[in-house]
Design a protein around this motif. Structure first.
Motif, short mmCIF file in Angstrom:
data_model
loop_
_atom_site.label_atom_id
_atom_site.label_comp_id
_atom_site.label_asym_id
_atom_site.label_seq_id
_atom_site.Cartn_x
_atom_site.Cartn_y
_atom_site.Cartn_z
N TYR A 127 0.91 -1.29 -0.03
CA TYR A 127 -0.03 -0.11 -0.17
C TYR A 127 0.88 1.29 -0.06
N PRO A 128 1.07 1.70 -1.21
CA PRO A 128 2.16 2.85 -1.25
C PRO A 128 1.24 4.28 -0.67
N ALA A 129 2.30 4.93 -0.02
CA ALA A 129 1.68 6.18 0.69
C ALA A 129 1.01 7.18 -0.23
N TYR A 130 -0.02 7.87 0.32
CA TYR A 130 -0.93 8.45 -0.45
C TYR A 130 -0.24 9.74 -0.81
N GLN A 131 -0.32 10.10 -2.08
CA GLN A 131 0.36 11.37 -2.62
C GLN A 131 -0.72 12.18 -3.47
N PRO A 132 -1.25 13.17 -2.98
CA PRO A 132 -2.23 13.78 -3.72
C PRO A 132 -1.81 14.46 -4.84
N ALA A 133 -2.60 14.50 -5.90
CA ALA A 133 -2.27 14.87 -7.14
C ALA A 133 -1.82 16.12 -7.23
N PRO A 134 -0.85 16.86 -8.01
CA PRO A 134 -0.72 18.20 -7.89
C PRO A 134 -2.01 19.13 -8.29
N SER A 135 -2.20 20.27 -7.75
CA SER A 135 -3.34 20.75 -8.08
C SER A 135 -2.90 21.75 -9.30
N PRO A 136 -3.95 21.87 -10.45
CA PRO A 136 -3.48 22.57 -11.56
C PRO A 136 -3.53 23.90 -11.23
#
Length: 147
Positions: A127-136
């Protein structure tokens, strides 16, 4: 006024001269007589079939089959293998789970016990650590230059 009296007298005479029932005189010759033929109901005679129905030997199923899919681009990996001899069947199917493990089901079927399956897992769940997507970041479009 004379015309009105004349019209009234003509109407009374016309109504009085009308016959109450229509008169009908039969034709001078009698109508033709017609007697339809009596129907006959003879069923058509069909010959009996000249062939015999096919017979099939009752042979138990016997086969071996397998397939596998391994798509590196999408990460899909799954497959199946099965052998059957009469009423006894055994096989295995597997699928690569999204957490990285391989789920494997080994089964057998016979006439007495029905479907019996054993489920196993190979590998360790990841379970890889959660990484939020970069905000546009939205930048206004450059204004056209008409130079």
């Amino acid at each position: 006024m004379v015309f009105e009296v004349f019209a009234l007298v003509a109407l009374v005479v016309g109504v009085g001269a009308r016959p109450e029932t229509p008169s009908y005189s039969p034709p001078a010759h009698p109508p033709p007589s017609y007697s339809p033929p009596s129907p006959t109901y003879n069923a058509p005679v069909h010959p009996s079939p000249s062939y015999n129905a096919p017979t099939y030997n009752d042979v138990p199923a016997q086969y071996s089959t397998q397939y596998a899919v391994n798509d590196d681009y999408s990460g899909n990996s799954y497959g199946h293998q099965e052998d059957r001899d009469g009423y006894k069947t055994q096989g295995t199917y597997y699928v690569q789970l999204p957490d990285g493990r391989l789920q494997k089901v080994t089964y057998y079927v016979d006439g007495e016990s029905g479907y019996v399956a054993e489920v196993t897992y190979e590998g360790e769940a990841q379970y890889p650590a959660y990484q939020p997507a970069p905000s546009p970041s939205y930048q206004p479009a450059p204004s056209p230059s008409y130079a």
